[in-house]
Design an enzyme around this catalytic site. Structure first.
Site, PDB file in Angstrom:
ATOM      1  N   GLN A  86       0.809  -1.214   0.000  1.00  0.00           N
ATOM      2  CA  GLN A  86       0.000   0.000   0.000  1.00  0.00           C
ATOM      3  C   GLN A  86       0.844   1.267   0.000  1.00  0.00           C
ATOM      4  O   GLN A  86       0.294   2.373  -0.012  1.00  0.00           O
ATOM      5  CB  GLN A  86      -0.935  -0.003   1.209  1.00  0.00           C
ATOM      6  CG  GLN A  86      -1.937  -1.138   1.189  1.00  0.00           C
ATOM      7  CD  GLN A  86      -2.727  -1.256   2.486  1.00  0.00           C
ATOM      8  OE1 GLN A  86      -2.642  -0.412   3.379  1.00  0.00           O
ATOM      9  NE2 GLN A  86      -3.503  -2.324   2.605  1.00  0.00           N
ATOM     10  N   HIS A 150      -0.879  -0.045   5.514  1.00  0.00           N
ATOM     11  CA  HIS A 150      -1.390   1.065   6.318  1.00  0.00           C
ATOM     12  C   HIS A 150      -0.412   2.238   6.436  1.00  0.00           C
ATOM     13  O   HIS A 150      -0.029   2.636   7.527  1.00  0.00           O
ATOM     14  CB  HIS A 150      -1.768   0.570   7.719  1.00  0.00           C
ATOM     15  CG  HIS A 150      -2.803  -0.511   7.721  1.00  0.00           C
ATOM     16  ND1 HIS A 150      -3.292  -1.097   8.861  1.00  0.00           N
ATOM     17  CD2 HIS A 150      -3.470  -1.127   6.692  1.00  0.00           C
ATOM     18  CE1 HIS A 150      -4.196  -2.028   8.551  1.00  0.00           C
ATOM     19  NE2 HIS A 150      -4.305  -2.050   7.225  1.00  0.00           N
ATOM     20  N   GLU A 242     -14.674   4.064   9.967  1.00  0.00           N
ATOM     21  CA  GLU A 242     -15.145   5.188  10.770  1.00  0.00           C
ATOM     22  C   GLU A 242     -15.007   6.524  10.054  1.00  0.00           C
ATOM     23  O   GLU A 242     -14.099   6.715   9.240  1.00  0.00           O
ATOM     24  CB  GLU A 242     -14.350   5.262  12.084  1.00  0.00           C
ATOM     25  CG  GLU A 242     -14.538   4.073  12.995  1.00  0.00           C
ATOM     26  CD  GLU A 242     -13.760   4.183  14.293  1.00  0.00           C
ATOM     27  OE1 GLU A 242     -13.931   3.301  15.153  1.00  0.00           O
ATOM     28  OE2 GLU A 242     -12.983   5.164  14.462  1.00  0.00           O
ATOM     29  N   TYR A 252      -8.578   8.071  19.490  1.00  0.00           N
ATOM     30  CA  TYR A 252      -9.687   7.472  18.760  1.00  0.00           C
ATOM     31  C   TYR A 252      -9.802   5.959  18.940  1.00  0.00           C
ATOM     32  O   TYR A 252     -10.603   5.317  18.268  1.00  0.00           O
ATOM     33  CB  TYR A 252      -9.625   7.907  17.285  1.00  0.00           C
ATOM     34  CG  TYR A 252      -9.987   9.369  17.206  1.00  0.00           C
ATOM     35  CD1 TYR A 252     -11.298   9.773  17.031  1.00  0.00           C
ATOM     36  CD2 TYR A 252      -9.020  10.349  17.431  1.00  0.00           C
ATOM     37  CE1 TYR A 252     -11.644  11.115  17.051  1.00  0.00           C
ATOM     38  CE2 TYR A 252      -9.357  11.692  17.452  1.00  0.00           C
ATOM     39  CZ  TYR A 252     -10.669  12.063  17.269  1.00  0.00           C
ATOM     40  OH  TYR A 252     -11.014  13.398  17.311  1.00  0.00           O
ATOM     41  N   TYR A 263     -10.314  -9.766  11.125  1.00  0.00           N
ATOM     42  CA  TYR A 263     -10.621 -10.594   9.956  1.00  0.00           C
ATOM     43  C   TYR A 263     -10.805 -12.055  10.332  1.00  0.00           C
ATOM     44  O   TYR A 263     -11.505 -12.805   9.650  1.00  0.00           O
ATOM     45  CB  TYR A 263      -9.523 -10.450   8.905  1.00  0.00           C
ATOM     46  CG  TYR A 263      -9.417  -9.048   8.345  1.00  0.00           C
ATOM     47  CD1 TYR A 263     -10.465  -8.494   7.623  1.00  0.00           C
ATOM     48  CD2 TYR A 263      -8.281  -8.279   8.554  1.00  0.00           C
ATOM     49  CE1 TYR A 263     -10.386  -7.216   7.118  1.00  0.00           C
ATOM     50  CE2 TYR A 263      -8.185  -6.994   8.054  1.00  0.00           C
ATOM     51  CZ  TYR A 263      -9.239  -6.455   7.335  1.00  0.00           C
ATOM     52  OH  TYR A 263      -9.154  -5.177   6.841  1.00  0.00           O
TER      53      TYR A 263
END
Length: 365
Positions: A86, A150, A242, A252, A263
């Site tokens: 990613q 991420h 979210e 958070y 998962y």
């Protein structure tokens, strides 16, 4: 999984297509048209507008395109970009003073020896030469995480000119609660990468002073509303994507609290609520894999002030009602395949990137 560096001098070829015939999109604002602004892209990730009517597009594999006057060229002079999973060339931001400063900002993955993280680079864009100069990396996350998951990452210019930058927790869940690292945070920087003196963790022993908020999982969408409030959307695991109103110094919750499950099906953390941890303004279950985000300020329908968020999983653009931030509409067509970025255009159109189609589109009347 590929892992390599893209050199700023790498040769590229470009043969995009422009302005194919418009197609219809049915919506609460009536029948709208979808124009193809550029196609033939490879892994497009982010979009930003220039004041002369042109725009910039990033491709994750390490290419920045300048599109103006019906022509697209590859911009030279990029920093070295680490590409894995990613990670790669991610967001691009054109600040409000570009007409005088000529500066742009890029986020991208960087190699850190045995680990890899997300960095912020500032550069001057010579539009006529399609070249970056005065290229300077002004921030690099502190992390010891490996792998290709991420990285985040979105950029938003604050009302006073500060830069907000989102970073994922790099697949290292506990790191999102560790203030000694930048994993899973939103940071707030001055444009030269220095730390604003009123950041919440300045002077806190062991904390990274750039941190504005923490406990995020993988925020891939961020936008400022008309009041100057910053919002982010972030990927959950299996359920629990979210939308969060970002507050100074707030936690958070990831991975202590979350909506959804791992998962594997196992429970995440301690549940859905805990004192001292923020609740999302809205969440999706099942996950839609949210990405780019904008607060619409054009004249289509009665959409002004509503948020629009791209879905990578279900191939649509979600419209969130501006007061409640609840999803009230889905814009879906053959063009909305893996919607990676969504922006309000200077022409009042709703622009978006389809990663699946390798194209930039504009929704208008």
């Amino acid at each position: 999984m590929s892992r390599f560096l893209i050199s700023a001098l790498a040769a590229v070829s470009l043969s995009p297509a422009f302005m194919t015939p418009a197609v219809a999109l049915e919506s609460s604002a009536g029948t709208l048209q979808v124009d193809t602004m550029i196609s033939g892209l490879r892994g497009p990730w982010a979009l930003a507008f220039l004041p002369d009517g042109g725009f910039l597009v990033t491709e994750k594999q390490g290419r920045l395109l300048l599109v103006r006057g019906g022509q697209a060229v590859s911009v030279g002079g990029l920093p070295d970009i680490y590409v894995e999973g990613q990670g790669g060339l991610l967001d691009v931001m054109v600040p409000r003073d570009f007409a005088t400063s000529r500066e742009i900002f890029l986020t991208h993955a960087v190699s850190q020896g045995r680990s890899a993280g997300t960095a912020l680079t500032r550069a001057v864009l010579d539009i006529d030469a399609a070249q970056l100069t005065d290229v300077e990396q002004v921030f690099q996350m502190v992390t010891d995480s490996r792998g290709g998951r991420h990285f985040g990452s979105r950029l938003v210019e604050g009302p006073q000119g500060h830069i907000f930058m989102t970073m994922g927790e790099r697949g290292d869940r506990p790191a999102a609660q560790d203030l000694s690292r930048h994993n899973g945070t939103v940071v707030r920087l001055n444009r030269d990468g220095s730390v604003p003196s009123d950041n919440p963790f300045v002077g806190v022993n062991g904390a990274q002073p750039e941190i504005w908020s923490y406990g995020h999982r993988n925020p891939q969408g961020a936008a400022m509303d008309a009041s100057g409030q910053l919002w982010v959307n972030e990927h959950g695991a299996r359920g629990g994507d979210e939308v969060n109103r970002v507050r100074k110094g707030a936690n958070y919750g990831w991975p202590v609290i979350a909506y959804g499950r791992h998962y594997s099906g196992l429970k995440i953390g301690e549940g859905q609520q805990k004192d001292g941890m923020e609740q999302p303004a809205f969440y999706w279950d099942p996950s839609i894999a949210p990405s780019g985000m904008t607060f619409y300020s054009g004249t289509l329908g009665d959409w002004s002030g509503d948020a629009f968020v791209g879905s990578l999983k279900f191939d649509y653009i979600a419209r969130l009602e501006g007061d409640t931030m609840a999803e009230v509409e889905q814009l879906k067509s053959p063009e909305t395949v893996r919607v990676r970025d969504v922006r309000t255009g200077p022409d009042g159109g709703l622009w978006f990137i389809s990663e699946g189609n390798g194209a930039v589109y504009r929704v208008n009347q």
